[in-house]
Design a protein around this motif. Structure first.
Motif, PDB file in Angstrom:
ATOM      1  N   ILE A  30       0.836  -1.203   0.000  1.00 63.74           N
ATOM      2  CA  ILE A  30       0.000   0.000   0.000  1.00 63.74           C
ATOM      3  C   ILE A  30       0.871   1.253   0.000  1.00 63.74           C
ATOM      4  CG2 ILE A  30      -1.616   1.360   1.393  1.00 63.74           C
ATOM      5  CD1 ILE A  30      -2.827  -1.422   2.259  1.00 63.74           C
ATOM      6  N   GLU A  31       1.891   1.269   0.840  1.00 60.96           N
ATOM      7  CA  GLU A  31       2.743   2.451   0.918  1.00 60.96           C
ATOM      8  C   GLU A  31       3.534   2.676  -0.365  1.00 60.96           C
ATOM      9  OE1 GLU A  31       4.793   2.165   4.709  1.00 60.96           O
ATOM     10  OE2 GLU A  31       2.984   2.894   5.737  1.00 60.96           O
ATOM     11  N   THR A  32       3.911   1.606  -1.054  1.00 57.94           N
ATOM     12  CA  THR A  32       4.595   1.734  -2.335  1.00 57.94           C
ATOM     13  C   THR A  32       3.661   2.327  -3.388  1.00 57.94           C
ATOM     14  OG1 THR A  32       6.048  -0.132  -1.838  1.00 57.94           O
ATOM     15  CG2 THR A  32       5.797   0.463  -4.168  1.00 57.94           C
ATOM     16  N   VAL A  33       2.425   1.841  -3.427  1.00 56.43           N
ATOM     17  CA  VAL A  33       1.449   2.360  -4.389  1.00 56.43           C
ATOM     18  C   VAL A  33       1.169   3.833  -4.114  1.00 56.43           C
ATOM     19  CG1 VAL A  33      -0.941   2.195  -5.209  1.00 56.43           C
ATOM     20  CG2 VAL A  33       0.380   0.115  -4.785  1.00 56.43           C
ATOM     21  N   ILE A  34       0.943   4.168  -2.854  1.00 51.43           N
ATOM     22  CA  ILE A  34       0.644   5.554  -2.492  1.00 51.43           C
ATOM     23  C   ILE A  34       1.820   6.468  -2.847  1.00 51.43           C
ATOM     24  CG2 ILE A  34       0.263   7.132  -0.552  1.00 51.43           C
ATOM     25  CD1 ILE A  34      -1.513   4.916   0.677  1.00 51.43           C
ATOM     26  N   SER A  35       3.033   6.011  -2.599  1.00 48.64           N
ATOM     27  CA  SER A  35       4.187   6.863  -2.906  1.00 48.64           C
ATOM     28  C   SER A  35       4.302   7.117  -4.403  1.00 48.64           C
ATOM     29  CB  SER A  35       5.476   6.266  -2.349  1.00 48.64           C
ATOM     30  OG  SER A  35       5.852   5.111  -3.061  1.00 48.64           O
ATOM     31  N   SER A  36       3.801   6.198  -5.223  1.00 45.87           N
ATOM     32  CA  SER A  36       3.855   6.405  -6.670  1.00 45.87           C
ATOM     33  C   SER A  36       2.721   7.310  -7.164  1.00 45.87           C
ATOM     34  CB  SER A  36       3.803   5.069  -7.408  1.00 45.87           C
ATOM     35  OG  SER A  36       2.510   4.501  -7.347  1.00 45.87           O
ATOM     36  N   LEU A  53      -4.617   3.637   8.479  1.00 44.06           N
ATOM     37  CA  LEU A  53      -5.393   4.527   7.619  1.00 44.06           C
ATOM     38  C   LEU A  53      -4.428   5.493   6.949  1.00 44.06           C
ATOM     39  CD1 LEU A  53      -8.167   5.600   6.616  1.00 44.06           C
ATOM     40  CD2 LEU A  53      -8.136   7.137   8.589  1.00 44.06           C
ATOM     41  N   TRP A  54      -4.450   5.489   5.616  1.00 44.28           N
ATOM     42  CA  TRP A  54      -3.620   6.391   4.844  1.00 44.28           C
ATOM     43  C   TRP A  54      -4.506   7.425   4.158  1.00 44.28           C
ATOM     44  CZ3 TRP A  54      -2.996   1.163   5.029  1.00 44.28           C
ATOM     45  CH2 TRP A  54      -1.730   0.668   5.385  1.00 44.28           C
ATOM     46  N   LYS A  55      -3.950   8.611   3.945  1.00 43.15           N
ATOM     47  CA  LYS A  55      -4.636   9.664   3.193  1.00 43.15           C
ATOM     48  C   LYS A  55      -3.591  10.312   2.300  1.00 43.15           C
ATOM     49  CE  LYS A  55      -5.499  13.815   4.947  1.00 43.15           C
ATOM     50  NZ  LYS A  55      -6.092  14.941   5.684  1.00 43.15           N
ATOM     51  N   PHE A  56      -3.968  10.541   1.019  1.00 42.32           N
ATOM     52  CA  PHE A  56      -3.054  11.230   0.123  1.00 42.32           C
ATOM     53  C   PHE A  56      -3.841  12.005  -0.926  1.00 42.32           C
ATOM     54  CE2 PHE A  56      -3.809   7.183  -1.943  1.00 42.32           C
ATOM     55  CZ  PHE A  56      -3.810   7.449  -3.306  1.00 42.32           C
ATOM     56  N   LYS A  57      -3.196  12.987  -1.484  1.00 40.82           N
ATOM     57  CA  LYS A  57      -3.801  13.849  -2.496  1.00 40.82           C
ATOM     58  C   LYS A  57      -3.482  13.283  -3.872  1.00 40.82           C
ATOM     59  CE  LYS A  57      -5.213  18.292  -3.435  1.00 40.82           C
ATOM     60  NZ  LYS A  57      -6.608  18.445  -3.557  1.00 40.82           N
ATOM     61  N   TYR A  58      -4.527  13.184  -4.702  1.00 42.11           N
ATOM     62  CA  TYR A  58      -4.352  12.750  -6.090  1.00 42.11           C
ATOM     63  C   TYR A  58      -5.174  13.691  -6.953  1.00 42.11           C
ATOM     64  CZ  TYR A  58      -4.114   9.837 -10.242  1.00 42.11           C
ATOM     65  OH  TYR A  58      -3.891   9.377 -11.513  1.00 42.11           O
ATOM     66  N   GLY A  59      -4.530  14.538  -7.695  1.00 40.58           N
ATOM     67  CA  GLY A  59      -5.258  15.527  -8.487  1.00 40.58           C
ATOM     68  C   GLY A  59      -6.033  16.453  -7.572  1.00 40.58           C
TER      69      GLY A  59
END
Length: 158
Positions: A30-36, A53-59
């Motif tokens: 999951i962390e590898t995918v999110i970092s990409s 629980l992860w949160k990240f900005k995409y667009g």
């Protein structure tokens, strides 16, 4: 027999009891995918006794990834909000979302959570491959980012 020589049996003589199980580190995947996918080092994570629980900005959207545990019975859940409710012409909005669920969301789907329209995907970890983890996160992020601005423009609160 030297240390480099192996005694092999024909494949037809192997039983299922001799199969090896590959252990997947879902947190690392999951962390590898999110970092990409993340933009501007936006990823945040919360590791608690209740899971991760992860949160990240995409667009233009924030994507959430939840993993309560790492057993086969645990569920990977990915979601991103695309529109706050109430909205204009909600019946028309819901019809459009249902049509999109049929034609353009792959393993993801539009859903209502509280007062929000979200794009989401859920899958138990049983037999879940790293490629499927990546696909679920990527599909949710992409569909949400591709549709949030249009849905807000067409149906957003006045």
């Amino acid at each position: 027999m030297s240390a480099y020589e192996l005694e092999l049996e024909p494949a037809s003589d192997l039983s299922t009891s001799g199969e090896t199980t590959v252990t997947i580190n879902y947190i690392e995947v999951i962390e590898t995918v999110i970092s990409s996918l993340q933009e501007d080092q936006s990823a945040m994570v919360s590791h608690t006794d209740e899971g991760h629980l992860w949160k990240f900005k995409y667009g233009t959207v924030e994507v959430f990834v939840q993993l309560p545990g790492t057993t086969d019975e645990d569920t990977l859940t990915v979601w991103a909000s695309v529109l706050k409710l109430p909205a204009q012409r909600e019946a028309e909005l819901l019809r459009k979302l249902m049509e999109m669920n049929w034609s353009s969301t792959f393993e993801a789907r539009f859903a209502l959570v509280g007062n929000e329209v979200v794009v989401c995907a859920q899958r138990t970890l049983a037999e879940l491959s790293p490629a499927e983890v990546s696909r679920n996160i990527t599909i949710v992020a992409t569909i949400a980012d591709d549709n949030d601005e249009g849905l807000k423009a067409e149906f957003g609160a006045s």
